[in-house]
Motif scaffolding. Structure first.
Motif, short mmCIF file in Angstrom:
data_model
loop_
_atom_site.label_atom_id
_atom_site.label_comp_id
_atom_site.label_asym_id
_atom_site.label_seq_id
_atom_site.Cartn_x
_atom_site.Cartn_y
_atom_site.Cartn_z
N ASP A 64 0.82 -1.21 0.00
CA ASP A 64 0.00 0.00 0.00
C ASP A 64 0.85 1.26 0.00
O ASP A 64 0.37 2.32 -0.38
N CYS A 65 2.07 1.12 0.45
CA CYS A 65 2.94 2.29 0.54
C CYS A 65 3.96 2.35 -0.59
O CYS A 65 4.78 3.26 -0.64
N VAL A 66 3.93 1.37 -1.48
CA VAL A 66 4.79 1.40 -2.66
C VAL A 66 3.97 2.00 -3.79
O VAL A 66 2.99 1.42 -4.24
N VAL A 67 4.36 3.20 -4.22
CA VAL A 67 3.53 3.95 -5.17
C VAL A 67 4.31 4.23 -6.45
O VAL A 67 5.54 4.31 -6.46
N VAL A 111 6.43 5.32 0.36
CA VAL A 111 6.01 6.54 1.05
C VAL A 111 5.36 6.17 2.38
O VAL A 111 5.07 5.00 2.65
N SER A 112 5.13 7.17 3.19
CA SER A 112 4.47 6.93 4.48
C SER A 112 2.99 6.66 4.25
O SER A 112 2.42 7.00 3.20
N GLU A 113 2.37 6.04 5.23
CA GLU A 113 0.94 5.78 5.15
C GLU A 113 0.16 7.09 5.08
O GLU A 113 -0.88 7.17 4.43
N HIS A 120 11.05 12.65 2.36
CA HIS A 120 11.54 12.99 1.02
C HIS A 120 10.69 12.30 -0.04
O HIS A 120 10.22 12.92 -1.00
N ASN A 121 10.45 11.00 0.14
CA ASN A 121 9.64 10.26 -0.81
C ASN A 121 8.20 10.78 -0.86
O ASN A 121 7.58 10.87 -1.92
N ASP A 122 7.67 11.12 0.33
CA ASP A 122 6.32 11.67 0.39
C ASP A 122 6.20 12.92 -0.47
O ASP A 122 5.27 13.07 -1.27
N CYS A 123 7.14 13.84 -0.27
CA CYS A 123 7.08 15.12 -0.98
C CYS A 123 7.24 14.92 -2.48
O CYS A 123 6.58 15.59 -3.29
N LEU A 124 8.14 14.01 -2.85
CA LEU A 124 8.34 13.72 -4.27
C LEU A 124 7.07 13.12 -4.87
O LEU A 124 6.61 13.53 -5.95
N TYR A 125 6.47 12.18 -4.16
CA TYR A 125 5.24 11.53 -4.63
C TYR A 125 4.09 12.52 -4.73
O TYR A 125 3.38 12.58 -5.75
N TRP A 129 18.54 2.87 3.30
CA TRP A 129 17.74 2.74 2.08
C TRP A 129 17.72 1.33 1.51
O TRP A 129 16.67 0.85 1.09
N GLU A 130 18.88 0.68 1.44
CA GLU A 130 18.97 -0.58 0.70
C GLU A 130 17.99 -1.64 1.21
O GLU A 130 17.33 -2.30 0.42
N PRO A 131 17.85 -1.82 2.54
CA PRO A 131 16.91 -2.85 3.00
C PRO A 131 15.44 -2.44 2.84
O PRO A 131 14.56 -3.30 2.86
N VAL A 132 15.17 -1.14 2.70
CA VAL A 132 13.80 -0.65 2.74
C VAL A 132 13.21 -0.45 1.35
O VAL A 132 12.08 -0.85 1.07
N LEU A 133 13.99 0.15 0.46
CA LEU A 133 13.45 0.53 -0.84
C LEU A 133 13.52 -0.62 -1.82
O LEU A 133 14.34 -1.53 -1.70
#
Length: 584
Positions: A278-281, A292-294, A355-360, A439-443
Motif C-alpha cells: 500500500d505504501c509502494v507507489v 512513502v508513508s501511510e 523525502h519520498n512523500d514530498c516527491l510523490y 535505504w537498501e533494506p527498505v526501498l
C-alpha cells in the motif's frame, strides 16, 4: 411672579452656554429623574410579581385577571411602561428569563422539555394561565424531531402572545425583538446545524426541515413575533435555504479533520510485510516506484476521492470540496516539518520517507489537472489551481534529503586546511554510508538504485564544482586535492559495489549500464582527479579529442581550470586559444 417670569426662570435659554442652567430647573430635573426611576422600578416590580417564573416547580404563572396583584393588572403595567417609553426595559428581564428557563430546556436535545398551558387555574389567586415545563414524552428521544420541536416553540410563543403581551401586536413585536435573535440562534445551533446532511443523498430529507422552518416563521409573523417584511428576521429560513453551503462546509471540515488525523497519527515507520504494498507507489512522471508513508498514501486517496465528488457536485458544493482538497495538501506541508523537526536534522528513515512523500505528492499534484479538469464544473475550473503546490513540495523533498559536500577546498596544501577538507569529506562518506544502510533494506531495488545514484550525482557534482571554482591552485595543492578525491572514492567502494550488484527490472548484473553512465558526475570527478597532475598539452589534447566534453566538462570549466593551475605563458595562451576555437 407672572407666567413670563416663571417661564424665564424655568427655561434654559439658547444663549446660555452648554452645561449652565437656572438652579430651579436643575432641581426640578433631579426631582423628576428620581421620581421617574421610582416609577420605573415600581412598574418592573409589579411585572415580575404578575409574571412569575417558578423554576423549582417547572412553571410560569401569569396572574393578571380580576384585580391583579395588589390591585394592579398586567395591562395597566404594560400600558404605563409604553407611555413612559420603557417597555423594552421592562420586558427585558422577562425575555431573559424566557430564554434561560424555558427555551434553553426545550432545546436540550438529550432531555428536551415540552409545554402544557393550563388556563384559568387557581382562580382564587387571580392567575389567568400557567405554562408547565415538563420532560418531553415524544418518541424522538434524541430531540431531532423537527415537527415536535417547532410545535413546542409555537405553544410557547402563543402563550407569550396571549397571556403576557395580551394579544397586543406592538408589544408582541417588541418582545420578539428581545428574544428572537437568541431563540433562533439556539434553534440553529442545537437543531438545524445538527441535521445538515452528511451525504448528498440526504439533501432531500433536509428540504422537509426547510419547509417546517418556513411554516414556523410564518406563524411567528402572523402574531407579529417577527417582522413580516424584514428578511433578516427569517433567520431559520435563511440558514436552511443555504443547505448546500452548510452541507459543503460540513464535508470540508470532515475532509480536513481526516487529513489532520492521518498526518498527526502517522509514526513514519514502514508497515509490516502485509502492508508494504500500500505504501509502494508509482511516480507519474518517472518510470520508478518509491516507498512513502501511510500518511501520504492515504492523504492522496482522500484528495482523489474529494475531487471525484467535486466532478459530481453542484457549483457551490464543488467549490468548497475543491478548497478542502487543496487545504488537505497544505496541511502536509504545514504540519509534517514541525512534527518531525528533530528527526529531520539527521539521516533517518523518517527523513527518507518524508523525502519520498514530498516527491510523490508533487508528482500526483501535477497530474490532478490532467485527470480532473475536463470533468470539473466551470466555476471550479476558473479557480482550481494545484500546480503551485508541486514546486514547494519538491523543494521540501530536497531540503530533507540534502547532503552537504565538503566545506571548501581552498589552500589544501596547508596542513590545517587539508585536515579541514579531509574531515568534511569523511563526513560526506559517513552520511552516504548511513543512507546506504537505511535505504537498501527498505526501498525496492530500482528505487534504491535510482535514488542513491541521484544523491551521489548531487554530491560529486557539488565537489567537482567547488574544486573547479578555485581561481588559483598551487602545485603542491593539486597533489593534495588529488589525494582527497582518491581517498573519498576509495572509502565509497562498498557503496559502489552495492550499486553494481543490485538487480533492477530486466537488467542483470552483467548487462546493466555501467556506474559511470548512471552517475555522470562520477566520471567527471575521476577525470578531474587525473587532470590535477596532467601536463597542459595533454589537457588541451583531451579537450580537442572530446574526452573532457564526454566527461561533462564545459569550455568555461576547462579554461578556468587551466588558468587556476598554470601560470600565464605563451604556451598557456596558445592552449586556451586552441580550446576555445575547437569545433567538437
Amino acid at each position: 411672579m407672572d407666567s413670563s417670569a416663571a417661564d424665564t426662570a424655568l427655561r434654559v435659554g439658547e444663549e446660555e452656554e452648554e452645561g449652565e442652567g437656572v438652579v430651579v430647573f436643575g432641581l426640578l430635573r433631579k426631582v423628576w429623574g428620581d421620581c421617574f426611576d421610582q416609577i420605573q422600578g415600581l412598574l418592573v416590580e409589579h411585572l415580575e410579581r404578575i409574571v412569575r417564573f417558578e423554576v423549582e416547580h417547572g412553571r410560569i404563572r401569569v396572574c393578571s385577571g380580576g384585580s391583579g396583584v395588589d390591585g394592579v393588572e398586567l395591562r395597566a403595567v404594560l400600558e404605563a411602561m409604553d407611555v413612559l417609553d420603557i417597555l423594552d426595559y421592562g420586558l427585558a428581564r422577562t425575555a431573559d428569563s424566557i430564554i434561560k428557563h424555558v427555551i434553553d430546556p426545550a432545546m436540550n436535545l438529550k432531555v428536551p422539555a415540552s409545554f402544557i398551558v393550563e388556563a384559568n387555574k387557581n382562580s382564587g389567586e387571580n392567575c389567568d394561565a400557567v405554562l408547565r415545563i415538563l420532560p418531553y414524552l415524544g418518541s424522538e428521544i434524541n430531540g431531532l424531531d423537527g415537527e415536535a420541536l417547532f410545535s413546542r416553540m409555537i405553544i410557547l410563543v402563543n402563550f407569550i402572545f396571549k397571556h403576557i403581551c395580551l394579544e397586543n401586536g406592538q408589544w408582541m413585536r417588541l418582545f420578539g425583538k428581545l428574544t428572537w435573535p437568541r431563540m433562533s440562534d439556539l434553534i440553529i445551533s442545537n437543531f438545524l446545524n445538527k441535521v445538515v446532511p452528511d451525504d448528498a443523498s440526504k439533501l432531500s430529507d433536509f428540504r422537509r426541515i426547510v419547509s417546517m422552518s418556513s411554516e414556523f416563521e410564518k406563524t411567528l409573523k402572523d402574531i407579529m413575533f417577527i417582522s413580516a417584511s424584514d428578511k433578516k428576521d427569517q433567520r431559520l429560513s435563511n440558514f436552511a435555504d443555504n443547505v448546500e453551503t452548510h452541507f459543503a462546509l460540513r464535508k470540508k471540515i470532515e475532509i480536513l479533520g481526516k487529513a489532520r488525523k492521518l498526518i498527526l497519527q502517522c509514526d513514519f515507520t514502514l508497515p509490516q510485510d502485509d502492508g508494504v504494498s500500500d505504501c509502494v507507489v508509482d511516480l507519474l512522471f518517472l518510470s520508478e516506484k518509491c516507498v512513502v508513508s501511510e500518511a501520504a498514501s492515504q492523504l492522496m486517496k482522500l484528495v482523489h476521492h474529494t475531487l471525484q465528488d467535486v466532478c459530481l457536485s453542484s457549483p457551490r458544493v464543488a467549490l468548497e470540496f475543491y478548497h478542502g482538497a487543496r487545504d488537505a495538501l497544505l496541511f502536509y506541508e504545514a504540519i509534517i516539518p514541525v512534527k518531525l523537526d528533530r528527526q529531520l536534522d539527521n539521516i533517518t528513515l523518517v527523513a527518507v520517507l518524508m523525502h519520498n512523500d514530498c516527491l510523490y505528492l508533487s508528482q500526483e499534484i501535477l497530474g490532478l489537472a490532467f485527470e480532473y479538469r475536463p470533468h470539473l464544473p466551470s466555476c471550479v475550473n476558473d479557480h482550481a489551481v494545484f500546480v503551485d503546490l508541486a514546486p514547494r513540495l519538491r523543494l521540501l523533498a530536497k531540503e530533507n534529503i540534502a547532503i552537504d559536500a565538503a566545506d571548501g577546498f581552498q589552500n589544501t596544501h596547508l596542513s590545517k586546511q587539508y585536515e579541514s577538507a579531509k574531515l568534511s569529506l569523511d563526513q560526506v562518506v559517513f552520511i552516504l554510508e548511513k543512507v546506504h544502510l537505511i535505504w537498501e533494506p527498505v526501498l525496492m531495488p530500482s528505487v534504491y538504485d535510482s535514488s542513491m545514484c541521484m544523491v551521489l550525482e548531487s554530491v560529486f557534482s557539488r565537489i567537482s564544482l567547488d574544486i573547479l571554482l578555485l581561481d588559483d591552485i598551487a602545485a603542491e595543492e593539486t597533489l593534495e586535492l588529488q589525494r582527497l578525491i582518491q581517498l573519498m572514492l576509495e572509502n565509497l567502494s562498498s557503496l559502489f559495489e552495492s550499486l553494481s550488484t543490485v538487480r533492477v527490472g530486466r537488467y542483470s548484473e552483467k548487462n546493466r549500464p555501467p556506474l559511470d553512465q548512471r552517475i555522470p558526475s562520477l566520471r567527471k570527478i575521476r577525470k578531474l582527479s587525473h587532470l590535477l597532475d596532467t601536463p597542459l598539452k595533454s589537457i588541451t589534447e583531451a579537450w580537442e579529442s572530446g574526452e573532457l566534453l564526454t566527461c561533462g566538462f564545459t569550455v568555461t570549466e576547462a579554461t578556468d581550470f587551466i588558468k587556476a593551475i598554470f601560470t600565464d605563458s605563451p604556451l598557456r595562451r596558445d592552449c586556451l586559444s586552441r580550446i576555445q576555437s575547437a569545433v567538437l
